[in-house]
Design a protein around this motif. Structure first.
Motif, PDB file in Angstrom:
ATOM      1  N   ASN A  56      11.648 -40.482 -40.944  1.00 29.59           N
ATOM      2  CA  ASN A  56      12.406 -41.716 -41.198  1.00 29.59           C
ATOM      3  C   ASN A  56      12.844 -42.366 -39.886  1.00 29.59           C
ATOM      4  N   ILE A  57      13.314 -41.550 -38.941  1.00 31.64           N
ATOM      5  CA  ILE A  57      13.735 -42.067 -37.635  1.00 31.64           C
ATOM      6  C   ILE A  57      12.535 -42.677 -36.910  1.00 31.64           C
ATOM      7  N   TYR A  58      11.420 -41.958 -36.906  1.00 30.45           N
ATOM      8  CA  TYR A  58      10.204 -42.450 -36.266  1.00 30.45           C
ATOM      9  C   TYR A  58       9.765 -43.783 -36.882  1.00 30.45           C
ATOM     10  N   SER A  59       9.774 -43.857 -38.214  1.00 24.99           N
ATOM     11  CA  SER A  59       9.346 -45.076 -38.906  1.00 24.99           C
ATOM     12  C   SER A  59      10.232 -46.255 -38.540  1.00 24.99           C
ATOM     13  N   PHE A  60      11.537 -46.013 -38.430  1.00 23.50           N
ATOM     14  CA  PHE A  60      12.480 -47.070 -38.034  1.00 23.50           C
ATOM     15  C   PHE A  60      12.150 -47.585 -36.641  1.00 23.50           C
ATOM     16  N   LEU A  61      11.939 -46.689 -35.695  1.00 22.66           N
ATOM     17  CA  LEU A  61      11.649 -47.103 -34.320  1.00 22.66           C
ATOM     18  C   LEU A  61      10.321 -47.856 -34.251  1.00 22.66           C
ATOM     19  N   ARG A  62       9.344 -47.383 -34.993  1.00 25.73           N
ATOM     20  CA  ARG A  62       8.033 -48.057 -35.021  1.00 25.73           C
ATOM     21  C   ARG A  62       8.123 -49.434 -35.671  1.00 25.73           C
ATOM     22  N   ASP A  63       8.768 -49.491 -36.844  1.00 31.74           N
ATOM     23  CA  ASP A  63       8.801 -50.734 -37.615  1.00 31.74           C
ATOM     24  C   ASP A  63       9.687 -51.806 -36.990  1.00 31.74           C
ATOM     25  N   THR A  64      10.588 -51.409 -36.104  1.00 30.77           N
ATOM     26  CA  THR A  64      11.455 -52.384 -35.435  1.00 30.77           C
ATOM     27  C   THR A  64      10.968 -52.699 -34.022  1.00 30.77           C
ATOM     28  N   GLY A  65       9.727 -52.332 -33.744  1.00 33.16           N
ATOM     29  CA  GLY A  65       9.101 -52.722 -32.489  1.00 33.16           C
ATOM     30  C   GLY A  65       9.557 -51.986 -31.260  1.00 33.16           C
ATOM     31  N   ARG A  66      10.027 -50.762 -31.414  1.00 38.45           N
ATOM     32  CA  ARG A  66      10.528 -50.006 -30.262  1.00 38.45           C
ATOM     33  C   ARG A  66       9.470 -49.075 -29.660  1.00 38.45           C
ATOM     34  N   GLY A  67       8.252 -49.209 -30.132  1.00 34.47           N
ATOM     35  CA  GLY A  67       7.173 -48.399 -29.589  1.00 34.47           C
ATOM     36  C   GLY A  67       5.894 -48.621 -30.360  1.00 34.47           C
ATOM     37  N   GLU A  68       4.773 -48.290 -29.736  1.00 31.35           N
ATOM     38  CA  GLU A  68       3.463 -48.460 -30.352  1.00 31.35           C
ATOM     39  C   GLU A  68       2.986 -47.150 -30.961  1.00 31.35           C
ATOM     40  N   GLU A  69       2.357 -47.264 -32.126  1.00 33.47           N
ATOM     41  CA  GLU A  69       1.781 -46.092 -32.784  1.00 33.47           C
ATOM     42  C   GLU A  69       0.279 -46.080 -32.520  1.00 33.47           C
ATOM     43  N   PRO A  70      -0.203 -45.176 -31.685  1.00 27.08           N
ATOM     44  CA  PRO A  70      -1.643 -45.110 -31.424  1.00 27.08           C
ATOM     45  C   PRO A  70      -2.416 -44.618 -32.646  1.00 27.08           C
TER      46      PRO A  70
ATOM     47  N   SER B 293       3.347 -38.896 -26.641  1.00 26.03           N
ATOM     48  CA  SER B 293       3.744 -40.157 -27.274  1.00 26.03           C
ATOM     49  C   SER B 293       5.175 -40.495 -26.900  1.00 26.03           C
ATOM     50  N   GLU B 294       5.359 -41.640 -26.262  1.00 27.41           N
ATOM     51  CA  GLU B 294       6.708 -42.080 -25.910  1.00 27.41           C
ATOM     52  C   GLU B 294       7.524 -42.378 -27.158  1.00 27.41           C
ATOM     53  N   LEU B 295       6.875 -42.956 -28.180  1.00 23.89           N
ATOM     54  CA  LEU B 295       7.562 -43.272 -29.433  1.00 23.89           C
ATOM     55  C   LEU B 295       8.063 -41.996 -30.112  1.00 23.89           C
ATOM     56  N   CYS B 296       7.228 -40.977 -30.145  1.00 24.62           N
ATOM     57  CA  CYS B 296       7.645 -39.695 -30.733  1.00 24.62           C
ATOM     58  C   CYS B 296       8.770 -39.078 -29.919  1.00 24.62           C
ATOM     59  N   GLY B 297       8.725 -39.238 -28.606  1.00 26.59           N
ATOM     60  CA  GLY B 297       9.794 -38.729 -27.756  1.00 26.59           C
ATOM     61  C   GLY B 297      11.123 -39.388 -28.063  1.00 26.59           C
ATOM     62  N   GLN B 298      11.100 -40.707 -28.269  1.00 30.00           N
ATOM     63  CA  GLN B 298      12.321 -41.427 -28.647  1.00 30.00           C
ATOM     64  C   GLN B 298      12.851 -40.912 -29.981  1.00 30.00           C
ATOM     65  N   ALA B 299      11.933 -40.722 -30.941  1.00 31.44           N
ATOM     66  CA  ALA B 299      12.337 -40.265 -32.281  1.00 31.44           C
ATOM     67  C   ALA B 299      12.972 -38.877 -32.216  1.00 31.44           C
ATOM     68  N   LEU B 300      12.370 -37.972 -31.454  1.00 25.07           N
ATOM     69  CA  LEU B 300      12.913 -36.613 -31.371  1.00 25.07           C
ATOM     70  C   LEU B 300      14.249 -36.606 -30.647  1.00 25.07           C
ATOM     71  N   ASP B 301      14.390 -37.404 -29.606  1.00 27.02           N
ATOM     72  CA  ASP B 301      15.668 -37.470 -28.886  1.00 27.02           C
ATOM     73  C   ASP B 301      16.789 -37.959 -29.803  1.00 27.02           C
ATOM     74  N   LEU B 302      16.497 -38.978 -30.619  1.00 23.76           N
ATOM     75  CA  LEU B 302      17.517 -39.491 -31.531  1.00 23.76           C
ATOM     76  C   LEU B 302      17.817 -38.470 -32.621  1.00 23.76           C
ATOM     77  N   PHE B 303      16.786 -37.797 -33.114  1.00 23.53           N
ATOM     78  CA  PHE B 303      16.970 -36.732 -34.108  1.00 23.53           C
ATOM     79  C   PHE B 303      17.905 -35.648 -33.569  1.00 23.53           C
ATOM     80  N   VAL B 304      17.656 -35.191 -32.350  1.00 24.54           N
ATOM     81  CA  VAL B 304      18.470 -34.131 -31.735  1.00 24.54           C
ATOM     82  C   VAL B 304      19.914 -34.592 -31.580  1.00 24.54           C
ATOM     83  N   SER B 305      20.105 -35.841 -31.169  1.00 24.29           N
ATOM     84  CA  SER B 305      21.457 -36.369 -31.004  1.00 24.29           C
ATOM     85  C   SER B 305      22.191 -36.437 -32.340  1.00 24.29           C
TER      86      SER B 305
END
Length: 331
Positions: free
Chosen positions: A200-214, A239-251
């Motif tokens: 869900n976090i990953y989808s939010f970051l992707r769908d709001t233009g915060r990273g590209e999904e290869p 993947s930078e996008l996955c890195g953002q998602a995991l960092d937010l998940f951990v927080s």
């Protein structure tokens, strides 16, 4: 002979134990929850498969940790279309000593059996030997339990705290909450701090233009568990996008762990269980978890002193259910 079970949203772990100088596993099997119509069916299958290992011994007591709220002797699993009734299990097993526990309650019973080398310290803190504790565990869902101190031991109390409302801490998380409101009218912490929550976090970051999904990432997620793909891609730096998602998940995981620690006043320590934490240990140790855990305003000095330890033993809930069954036999 004791039968113990750990029932989650994706798997059922069953084991037979005997007690000599301590609990010893006689037989152990793992089953897919989604491939079975109910726990009674899995129990019958397990007993049939292990009949030679039981020889002439009969099961005297059984306990099952189940991911869901226990009401009386019935539980409707939260992330599984099962209704489990202890009375039916008694008939299935032909014994009276059968107990159902919340899965985090079972994990709490298992903590005294976890070895020191099976714990990883995230926050050393300063443990209060008289203080209460807390337990949080992300997996298919988010489980929480209180650990109250009695006669020097931490005893578990079941909770459904993972379903409490998500509380955003900044503008990004407010936007995340609004994003999830489009799907659910109640957004709990479980919608974020869990395997599906990471997606869900990953989808939010992707769908709001915060990273590209290869393309390779989309392809992997279509054929494998998305949460596992995201966390692996993040940990491997692919993947930078996955890195953002995991960092937010951990927080978010750390923030809710801190919320739980405050509610329990867990000066005796907080334990992080579940299947996800050991797999993302490197991300948990980077510091985002502890930073969010201790960022509690005026109560930050209190939370900073609370020890935080990750449980690495994947059989902790199973051992806890077995310990609970033994307590039923011995009093």
């Amino acid at each position: 002979m004791i039968l113990a079970g750990d029932v989650g949203g994706t798997k059922v772990n069953l084991a037979l134990f005997r007690y000599r100088e301590g609990l010893e596993i006689v037989a152990h099997q793992r089953y897919s929850s989604n491939d079975s119509p109910g726990l009674e069916y899995v129990v019958r299958q397990f007993l049939a498969e292990t009949s030679s290992q039981r020889t002439s011994q009969t099961v005297e007591a059984a306990a099952f940790g189940i991911a869901g709220p226990i009401v009386g002797e019935i539980v409707k699993a939260t992330n599984l279309p099962w209704v489990v009734d202890a009375r039916v299990l008694r008939k299935t097993l032909g014994i009276e000593q059968v107990r159902m526990l919340n899965d985090l309650e079972a994990t709490g019973y298992g903590i005294p059996l976890v070895r020191e080398r099976e714990l990883v310290v995230l926050n050393r803190g300063k443990e209060d030997p008289q203080g209460h504790g807390a337990l949080i565990a992300a997996g298919t869902g988010l489980g929480e339990a209180f650990l109250y101190r009695q006669d020097g031991r931490l005893q578990p109390v079941a909770s459904e705290g993972g379903h409490c409302s998500f509380a955003p801490r900044d503008e990004l998380e407010i936007e995340l909450l609004r994003y999830l409101w489009k799907r659910w009218n109640h957004v709990s912490f479980e919608r974020l701090v869990s395997g599906p929550g990471l997606f869900n976090i990953y989808s939010f970051l992707r769908d709001t233009g915060r990273g590209e999904e290869p393309g390779w990432l989309a392809e992997e997620m279509s054929s494998e568990d998305p949460a596992a793909v995201i966390s692996n891609a993040a940990l491997e730096g692919r993947s930078e996008l996955c890195g953002q998602a995991l960092d937010l998940f951990v927080s978010l995981y750390g923030a809710e762990a801190g919320n739980l620690a405050l509610k329990c006043k867990a000066t005796g320590g907080l334990f992080v269980g579940g299947g996800i934490a050991p797999k993302i240990l490197a991300a948990l140790e980077k510091g985002g978890f502890v930073k969010a855990f201790t960022s509690k305003g005026r109560l930050s000095p209190v939370v900073e002193n609370i020890p935080v330890r990750v449980i690495l033993n994947p059989k902790t809930a199973l051992l806890g259910a077995a310990r609970c069954a033994r307590i039923m036999l011995t009093g």
